[in-house]
Design an enzyme around this catalytic site. Structure first.
Site, PDB file in Angstrom:
ATOM      1  N   HIS A 378       0.829  -1.204   0.000  1.00 32.80           N
ATOM      2  CA  HIS A 378       0.000   0.000   0.000  1.00 32.80           C
ATOM      3  C   HIS A 378       0.879   1.275   0.000  1.00 32.80           C
ATOM      4  O   HIS A 378       1.629   1.504   0.943  1.00 32.80           O
ATOM      5  CB  HIS A 378      -0.810  -0.072   1.300  1.00 32.80           C
ATOM      6  CG  HIS A 378      -2.077   0.671   1.251  1.00 32.80           C
ATOM      7  ND1 HIS A 378      -3.284   0.054   1.135  1.00 32.80           N
ATOM      8  CD2 HIS A 378      -2.315   1.984   1.304  1.00 32.80           C
ATOM      9  CE1 HIS A 378      -4.223   0.952   1.134  1.00 32.80           C
ATOM     10  NE2 HIS A 378      -3.676   2.136   1.225  1.00 32.80           N
ATOM     11  N   ALA A 379       0.773   2.110  -1.051  1.00 31.02           N
ATOM     12  CA  ALA A 379       1.641   3.290  -1.149  1.00 31.02           C
ATOM     13  C   ALA A 379       1.371   4.276  -0.010  1.00 31.02           C
ATOM     14  O   ALA A 379       0.228   4.518   0.353  1.00 31.02           O
ATOM     15  CB  ALA A 379       1.414   3.993  -2.486  1.00 31.02           C
ATOM     16  N   HIS A 408       1.112  11.959  -6.286  1.00 27.67           N
ATOM     17  CA  HIS A 408       0.246  12.056  -5.105  1.00 27.67           C
ATOM     18  C   HIS A 408       1.071  11.925  -3.823  1.00 27.67           C
ATOM     19  O   HIS A 408       0.978  12.757  -2.914  1.00 27.67           O
ATOM     20  CB  HIS A 408      -0.836  10.974  -5.161  1.00 27.67           C
ATOM     21  CG  HIS A 408      -1.723  10.956  -3.952  1.00 27.67           C
ATOM     22  ND1 HIS A 408      -2.874  11.708  -3.865  1.00 27.67           N
ATOM     23  CD2 HIS A 408      -1.603  10.320  -2.767  1.00 27.67           C
ATOM     24  CE1 HIS A 408      -3.427  11.525  -2.677  1.00 27.67           C
ATOM     25  NE2 HIS A 408      -2.676  10.675  -1.989  1.00 27.67           N
ATOM     26  N   GLU A 409       1.893  10.898  -3.757  1.00 25.56           N
ATOM     27  CA  GLU A 409       2.694  10.664  -2.548  1.00 25.56           C
ATOM     28  C   GLU A 409       3.744  11.762  -2.361  1.00 25.56           C
ATOM     29  O   GLU A 409       4.006  12.214  -1.246  1.00 25.56           O
ATOM     30  CB  GLU A 409       3.354   9.281  -2.596  1.00 25.56           C
ATOM     31  CG  GLU A 409       2.380   8.104  -2.679  1.00 25.56           C
ATOM     32  CD  GLU A 409       1.370   8.042  -1.543  1.00 25.56           C
ATOM     33  OE1 GLU A 409       1.652   8.595  -0.463  1.00 25.56           O
ATOM     34  OE2 GLU A 409       0.284   7.465  -1.749  1.00 25.56           O
ATOM     35  N   HIS A 412       2.371  14.691  -0.573  1.00 28.39           N
ATOM     36  CA  HIS A 412       2.383  14.578   0.892  1.00 28.39           C
ATOM     37  C   HIS A 412       3.741  14.993   1.448  1.00 28.39           C
ATOM     38  O   HIS A 412       3.831  15.745   2.418  1.00 28.39           O
ATOM     39  CB  HIS A 412       2.099  13.133   1.316  1.00 28.39           C
ATOM     40  CG  HIS A 412       0.667  12.714   1.190  1.00 28.39           C
ATOM     41  ND1 HIS A 412      -0.382  13.427   1.715  1.00 28.39           N
ATOM     42  CD2 HIS A 412       0.104  11.629   0.607  1.00 28.39           C
ATOM     43  CE1 HIS A 412      -1.524  12.798   1.458  1.00 28.39           C
ATOM     44  NE2 HIS A 412      -1.252  11.705   0.784  1.00 28.39           N
ATOM     45  N   GLU A 436      -4.423  15.515   1.052  1.00 29.07           N
ATOM     46  CA  GLU A 436      -4.624  14.615  -0.086  1.00 29.07           C
ATOM     47  C   GLU A 436      -4.603  15.357  -1.417  1.00 29.07           C
ATOM     48  O   GLU A 436      -4.392  14.750  -2.465  1.00 29.07           O
ATOM     49  CB  GLU A 436      -5.956  13.871   0.066  1.00 29.07           C
ATOM     50  CG  GLU A 436      -6.050  12.988   1.298  1.00 29.07           C
ATOM     51  CD  GLU A 436      -4.936  11.962   1.377  1.00 29.07           C
ATOM     52  OE1 GLU A 436      -4.441  11.526   0.325  1.00 29.07           O
ATOM     53  OE2 GLU A 436      -4.543  11.608   2.508  1.00 29.07           O
ATOM     54  N   HIS A 539     -11.014   0.986   4.650  1.00 32.63           N
ATOM     55  CA  HIS A 539     -11.115   2.095   5.594  1.00 32.63           C
ATOM     56  C   HIS A 539     -12.152   1.869   6.693  1.00 32.63           C
ATOM     57  O   HIS A 539     -12.040   2.438   7.771  1.00 32.63           O
ATOM     58  CB  HIS A 539     -11.377   3.398   4.844  1.00 32.63           C
ATOM     59  CG  HIS A 539     -10.293   3.729   3.862  1.00 32.63           C
ATOM     60  ND1 HIS A 539     -10.104   3.006   2.707  1.00 32.63           N
ATOM     61  CD2 HIS A 539      -9.324   4.671   3.881  1.00 32.63           C
ATOM     62  CE1 HIS A 539      -9.069   3.496   2.050  1.00 32.63           C
ATOM     63  NE2 HIS A 539      -8.576   4.506   2.732  1.00 32.63           N
ATOM     64  N   TYR A 549     -11.045  12.427   1.149  1.00 33.53           N
ATOM     65  CA  TYR A 549     -10.886  12.198  -0.294  1.00 33.53           C
ATOM     66  C   TYR A 549     -11.955  12.937  -1.085  1.00 33.53           C
ATOM     67  O   TYR A 549     -11.686  13.450  -2.161  1.00 33.53           O
ATOM     68  CB  TYR A 549     -10.881  10.699  -0.596  1.00 33.53           C
ATOM     69  CG  TYR A 549      -9.788   9.985   0.161  1.00 33.53           C
ATOM     70  CD1 TYR A 549      -8.444  10.281  -0.095  1.00 33.53           C
ATOM     71  CD2 TYR A 549     -10.067   9.073   1.162  1.00 33.53           C
ATOM     72  CE1 TYR A 549      -7.432   9.658   0.612  1.00 33.53           C
ATOM     73  CE2 TYR A 549      -9.056   8.444   1.872  1.00 33.53           C
ATOM     74  CZ  TYR A 549      -7.743   8.744   1.594  1.00 33.53           C
ATOM     75  OH  TYR A 549      -6.747   8.134   2.302  1.00 33.53           O
TER      76      TYR A 549
END
Ligand SMILES: *[C@@H]1O[C@H](CO)[C@@H](O)[C@H](O)[C@H]1NC(C)=O
Ligand SMILES: *[C@@H]1O[C@H](CO)[C@@H](O)[C@H](O)[C@H]1NC(C)=O
Ligand SMILES: *[C@@H]1O[C@H](CO)[C@@H](O)[C@H](O)[C@H]1NC(C)=O
Ligand SMILES: [Zn+2]
Length: 670
Positions: A378-379, A408-409, A412, A436, A539, A549
């Site tokens: 899981h990234a 995306h990462e 963060h 996010e 989740h 999200y």
């Protein structure tokens, strides 16, 4: 998975419950009577000299323990991780108790920032619970997560998920990743899809139903001890700003209002895709109702949350190119490391902070050999809260989807870097949705045909070709627009479970009512209260809020529009690429560097010039597609919207036929 940010457990405790102003809990008194009332200066000294250095050290150790486990799953590493989080929980409790005892009555009128720190640090969430209930909650949560992550189903139709060990040949046993997911994405075999869809729910949600009911009780109790009405209110507190008179109900109303703003676009996409599915699966009974909801197993995703895998048969102009540049990436010998450096270059072109040296030394950017170690794939992006250690863990594949996830990462981590000099309680997004949205905002530029062409990934793209442009927007919509109602329903449902509006005797029936209302999706098989379909989503099983999200998917278009204006973009919004605009980068950096030290409305105003969440820019981005869909749906005589059937097993259709016959007979009798 794109949707994951992993913060140290410390921060999950301290920061997932923030902002709300309320009376401190009753019953917690200063252990030692102070002669002199503490001042704001005393509090500042305590935070600066005592709390912050200890918290930085302890948190870095805790995140390290968690990192070790997640990148090398062993029993030893798991034990170390659990021991570490217990230590952190104890520390959190000590700090909160001390602050409640000594700094409850401090006059903070001259400094709202200090008051913000105090209000964040007194919240304890689950750690409020008496020891026995705290460990019961840990056990219940671990069991649900374990059910989810070890679930297996059998590929053979007819073998029930509970019989996998006994009746399913080894080579037919599938886990969610990669086996089940690949089939759900790529198979067009309807009975198989239905079997997998049902089996996954038999293997997960059905087994955690009782644990979930207990989880709700305990979570509520912990939240109430922080002064919240229930756990849903605690989750929403990241959006609530009492000083700006933006209260809990304001947020709920605003989320619902934004959904109303978006719904006409979603309904057009829904009607168009429903018709494409009817053509693709002409014999599927549940699809025959032209005004019905869409059966959940046919959308190329286990939760019907993103529909990108339907492109092969639903693309508006099948003769025109798809914008998937995966083949070009493979041809050009892209590597995982190279993809991250390209993303880093893009951030740097905007004048944003580059990833530091340690990032490149310690991150895990591709999947290690399973013979060497097992990892959680899981990234996720990691802040060690020591101002120097930031990492990403991602099992990067060489394909376009992963290239977007990389951004995306990285978004963060860019946020971590921008706010690293804030006090620890402020090293967080302005609200959860902001965190996010950062990387996704930049990815909106990167995934434009113009930018892909610049990278040499797209050849012979004719930017004047309106058909190719509609294809591009359609593929973006399958990912971003299809997601919106799912992003909303996950927590609209859980909010009403936590506040008791949904009773524990109707958990599953209500889930499908909510799913029907927002997504226009129905269950392909009969359901009962023995099932617990929300538990088939990570989740829910893992106690992670989801509204972030939904918020992110809305505000990233607001951010994109503002950055495009700063970059001097001319023309339609969906063609904008902010590449190399220092003005756009500065706008972003100024908002990100605030962390959560100010209400999110302040960061929003810095970035967009106004304070509100607004779906306007998103609607503007997709306007050409919306016009096209409306015309095409009219041409195909498709009506937008859906009936309120919660299952699409066909029984409802028979019932309505019988009703029609009865009416006919009645009319004859008259
Ligand atoms: C994985 O963790 C174990 C401790 O449980 C350690 O002995 C081993 O060296 C680690 N493996 C790698 C590749 O880091
Ligand atoms: C509040 O206190 C902090 C820490 O001393 C300081 O940096 C900040 O400038 C103060 N804010 C105001 C408005 O006085
Ligand atoms: C990619 O690698 C292959 C095999 O090593 C090589 O033949 C080819 O020229 C490379 N392509 C590019 C664009 O570098
Ligand atoms: Zn994320």
């Amino acid at each position: 998975m794109i949707f994951r940010i992993l913060l140290g457990s410390f921060l999950v405790f301290a920061l997932s419950l923030v902002h709300a102003e309320r009376a401190l809990p009753q019953g917690i008194r200063s252990p030692a009577k102070r002669e002199v009332r503490a001042t704001a200066q005393d509090f500042f000294d305590y935070i600066h000299k005592d709390y912050q250095p200890r918290a930085e050290k302890l948190t870095a150790e805790d995140v390290e323990a968690s990192w070790k486990f997640n990148t090398n799953i062993t029993a030893h590493n798991e034990q170390e991780m659990i021991a570490s989080s217990e230590k952190v929980a104890k520390f959190d409790k000590e700090i909160a108790t001390y602050i409640r005892a000594n700094f409850k009555d401090v006059d903070f009128s001259a400094n709202a920032t200090l008051k913000r720190v105090r209000d964040k640090l007194v919240l304890l969430g689950d750690a409020n619970l008496p020891d026995a209930e705290f460990s019961e909650l840990q056990t219940v949560e671990a069991r649900m997560k374990n059910i989810y992550s070890t679930a297996k189903v059998c590929k053979t139709i007819g073998v029930h998920a509970d019989d996998v060990e006994d009746k399913c040949p080894k080579e037919h046993q599938l886990e969610l990743e990669p086996g089940i997911t690949q089939l759900i994405q790529n198979s067009r075999d309807e009975p198989l899809l239905k079997h997998l869809w049902k089996s996954w729910r038999d293997a997960t949600g059905r087994h955690m139903k009782h644990d979930y009911a207990r989880y709700v009780v305990l979570k509520n109790k912990g939240a109430q001890m922080d002064g919240y009405a229930d756990n849903g209110a605690a989750w929403r507190s990241t959006y609530v700003e009492p000083d700006l008179e933006y209260l809990d109900q304001n947020f709920i109303d605003e989320a619902e209002g934004i959904w109303q703003q978006l719904k006409p676009l979603y309904e057009q996409l829904h009607a168009y895709v429903r018709h494409s599915l009817q053509t693709q699966y002409p014999t599927v009974r549940g699809l025959r109702n032209p005004k019905g909801p869409i059966p959940a197993h046919l959308l190329g995703n286990m939760w019907a949350q993103q529909w990108s895998n339907l492109q092969d048969f639903s693309r508006p102009h099948p003769d025109k190119p798809s914008l998937d540049v995966t083949p070009a990436m493979v041809e050009k010998n892209y590597t995982a490391n190279g993809m991250f450096h390209m993303s880093d270059d893009f951030f740097a072109s905007l004048g944003l902070i580059r990833m530091p040296g340690k990032f490149w030394d310690h991150s895990m950017l591709s999947k290690p050999d399973p013979k060497e170690r097992l990892v959680v794939c899981h990234a996720s992006a990691w802040d060690f809260y020591n101002r120097e250690d930031f990492r990403i863990k991602q099992c990067t594949d060489i394909r376009m989807k992963d290239f977007i996830t990389v951004h995306h990462e990285m978004g963060h981590v860019e946020y971590f870097l921008q706010y690293k000099d804030q006090w620890i309680p402020f090293r967080d997004g302005a609200n959860d949705g902001f965190h996010e949205a950062v990387g996704d905002t930049l990815a909106l530029s990167v995934s434009t045909p113009g930018h892909l062409e610049k990278l040499g990934l797209l050849k012979n793209y004719n930017s004047n070709d309106k058909d190719a442009e509609i294809n591009f927007m359609f593929s973006t919509a399958l990912e971003k627009i299809a997601f919106l109602p799912f992003g909303l329903v996950m927590d609209m449902y859980r909010y009403d479970v936590f506040n008791g509006k949904i009773k524990t005797t109707e958990l599953n029936a209500q889930w499908w009512k909510y799913v029907n209302k927002y997504q226009g999706i129905c269950s392909p098989v009969g359901r009962s209260e023995d099932d617990f379909d929300p538990g088939a989503k990570y989740h829910t099983a893992a106690d992670v809020p989801y509204m972030r999200y939904f918020v992110s998917f809305v505000i990233q278009f607001q951010f994109h529009e503002a950055l495009c204006n700063a970059a001097g973009h001319k023309g339609e919004l969906h063609t904008c690429d902010i590449d190399s605009s220092k003005a756009a980068g500065k706008l972003m950096a100024d908002a990100l560097s605030l962390g959560s030290s100010e209400p999110w409305q302040v960061a929003m105003k810095k970035l967009t010039g106004q304070e509100k969440m607004d779906a306007g820019p998103l609607m503007k981005f997709f306007k050409p597609l919306q016009d096209w869909l409306r015309k095409e749906n009219d041409r195909r005589k498709q009506k937008a919207g859906w009936s309120d059937d919660v299952t699409c097993t066909g029984s409802r259709t028979i019932a309505s036929v019988l009703a029609l016959v009865a009416l006919f007979v009645l009319s004859l009798l008259r």
